[in-house]
Design an enzyme around this catalytic site. Structure first.
Site, PDB file in Angstrom:
ATOM      1  N   GLY A 188       1.107  -1.570   0.198  1.00 46.01           N
ATOM      2  CA  GLY A 188      -0.233   0.075  -0.449  1.00 46.01           C
ATOM      3  C   GLY A 188       1.515   1.239   0.275  1.00 46.01           C
ATOM      4  O   GLY A 188      -0.238   2.640   0.348  1.00 46.01           O
ATOM      5  N   PRO A 195       4.962  -5.598  -0.646  1.00 48.69           N
ATOM      6  CA  PRO A 195       4.583  -4.160  -1.816  1.00 48.69           C
ATOM      7  C   PRO A 195       4.590  -4.517  -3.244  1.00 48.69           C
ATOM      8  O   PRO A 195       5.007  -5.448  -3.507  1.00 48.69           O
ATOM      9  CB  PRO A 195       6.117  -3.486  -1.496  1.00 48.69           C
ATOM     10  CG  PRO A 195       6.982  -4.587  -1.123  1.00 48.69           C
ATOM     11  CD  PRO A 195       6.236  -5.922   0.055  1.00 48.69           C
ATOM     12  N   CYS A 218     -12.538   4.220 -28.164  1.00 53.86           N
ATOM     13  CA  CYS A 218     -13.861   5.220 -28.563  1.00 53.86           C
ATOM     14  C   CYS A 218     -14.549   5.238 -28.078  1.00 53.86           C
ATOM     15  O   CYS A 218     -15.998   5.075 -27.237  1.00 53.86           O
ATOM     16  CB  CYS A 218     -14.980   3.272 -29.555  1.00 53.86           C
ATOM     17  SG  CYS A 218     -13.986   3.090 -30.833  1.00 53.86           S
TER      18      CYS A 218
END
Ligand code: LLP
Length: 425
Positions: A236, A279, A353
């Site tokens: 985090g 991590p 698109c």
């Protein structure tokens, strides 16, 4: 990253124009030295480090982290297959997931992964069932949601109670899970796990979660006679995407978390537990850039009379969904030449698109950008290639590792044939 006299960017000693010619764009470029240094920095600070494969998974990268002595955190049978292909020792693998299938649990335990993180009561039963079937004792952690609010985007915060992960500390749910795990004959309850969220800059959330987890472990010792060997504090740690971002230092964070846990354990005269972390972003995030080629540029006059330049590149939300999904912000630069043209408000958009197909929402880029120019978006190592899609049948870009002037393919570019191969004959 360096620039020569003509303003051309090089990464790991490789000129981005050569990389683009050789491997085509969009292209993820991984600075191998940077990656390895970040992985080593964590390894120096913690007893156990599991690289979170969800941030970016590939056989080569898993091999590198494993050679440095890190383990790998996987959360699906797919990630598990990559880690096994990389010959990472199964004992160094930790398996997560809030809804692992029986098949995934069978595969993981069949390989003898070191740790299975239990996320639900159903999974406790499944893990016991599979362990018994295989005649093994499986080491497990219980994932706890400590009720900490992480200061990050709502979709990537995971420790408050009103979300899908883990067992709440509140109301005795986690306690119940621990007691049951402790009693199940084929499970060896090794410790607790917490992950409060991702891209977090505020140390207090991590500190509070560590404190609550340590207190809970101390309580288990005192009231239940259950002793735990490991506290896994998850991942985090935030990284810098913008110049003003101020990430926590790995060393300071590690010292603080260890101090908190050791203090609580010392009060109970308990031997210190192994402190583990997972991590992902903080290792791979800053180590990669994405190189795109500009295809079109158009000016739009805004309501306030200002203008905005729409710079379309040859990728977009299929190689970086983070801007559309979390409102993520990135730094982008002209990489293939120098420009002395004035900087103008620009929006780097993809070729999909959708209006929301934005790579960088607001950037100041030279007004003379033209088709064929290369742009580099920084810090795209985490959760870009790993969350890439084939929207509009765009093949996913290659990842190349660069080091000392040499480039190697980490993941090759997908081809249209790869995509068509999914069609039945
Ligand atoms: N451990 C567990 C149990 C996790 O769920 C995660 C991330 C990590 C470790 C690694 O967290 P990191 O150190 O990378 O922050 N797709 C989102 C991020 C989702 C994170 C999911 N879990 C994004 O692009 O920001």
């Amino acid at each position: 990253m360096t620039r020569d006299g003509d303003g051309v960017m090089s990464v790991g000693g490789c000129d981005v124009r050569d990389l683009a010619d050789q491997f085509q764009t969009p292209l993820f470029v991984l600075d191998e030295v940077d990656f390895l240094e970040r992985a080593s920095a964590f390894k120096r600070q913690y007893q156990r480090v599991f690289y979170a494969g969800k941030a970016f998974a590939s056989v080569k990268v898993f091999k590198w982290v494993s050679e440095l002595g890190l383990g790998v955190d996987v959360c699906t049978g797919g990630e598990l297959a990559v880690v096994m292909r990389a010959n990472v020792s199964p004992s160094e693998v930790i398996m997560h997931g809030n809804n692992k299938s029986l098949r995934e649990i069978r595969e993981a335990l069949g390989y003898r992964v070191g740790l299975l993180v239990i996320d639900s009561f159903e999974e406790l039963a499944r893990a016991q069932f599979v362990s018994e079937e295989l005649g093994i004792t499986q080491s497990v952690l219980i994932r706890v949601t400590p009720g900490v609010e992480a200061h990050t985007h709502e979709y990537i915060a995971t420790a408050h109670e009103d979300q899908k992960f883990g067992f709440a500390l509140a109301g005795g749910v986690a306690l119940e899970a621990v007691k049951r795990a402790h009693l199940l004959p084929n499970l060896n309850l090794v410790g607790l796990h917490v992950h409060i969220g991702s891209q977090i800059f505020d140390a207090s959330g991590f500190a509070e979660a560590a404190r609550r987890l340590a207190n809970f472990a101390a309580e288990l010792h005192r009231d239940q006679n259950i002793d735990l060997e490991m506290l896994n504090l998850g991942g985090g740690m935030g990284i810098s995407y913008l110049p003003e971002d101020d990430p926590l230092s790995i060393e300071e964070m590690a010292a603080k978390l260890q101090e908190i846990v050791h203090e609580v354990f010392a009060e109970q005269r308990l031997p210190n537990p192994v402190i583990a972390v997972e991590p992902g972003r903080a290792i791979v995030g800053p180590a990669m850039i994405t190189v795109y080629e500009v295809g079109t540029v158009k000016q739009v006059v805004l309501d306030d009379g200002q203008s905005r330049s729409y710079v379309s590149v040859d990728g977009g939300m299929s190689d970086n969904i983070r801007t559309a999904l979390y409102g993520a912000e990135y730094t982008v630069e002209l990489a293939s030449r120098k420009s002395s043209a004035p900087l103008v408000l620009s929006r780097v958009v993809g070729k999909h698109c959708e209006t929301g197909d934005i790579v960088v929402k607001d950037a100041m880029l030279p007004s003379d950008l033209a088709p064929g120019d290369l742009l580099a978006v920084a810090a795209t190592g985490a959760y870009c290639r790993s969350m890439a899609s084939n929207y509009n049948y765009l093949p996913r870009p290659a990842v190349v590792g660069v080091n000392d002037g040499k480039a190697q393919v980490i993941l090759r570019r997908e081809s249209i044939d790869d995509l068509l191969s999914l069609e039945p004959n």
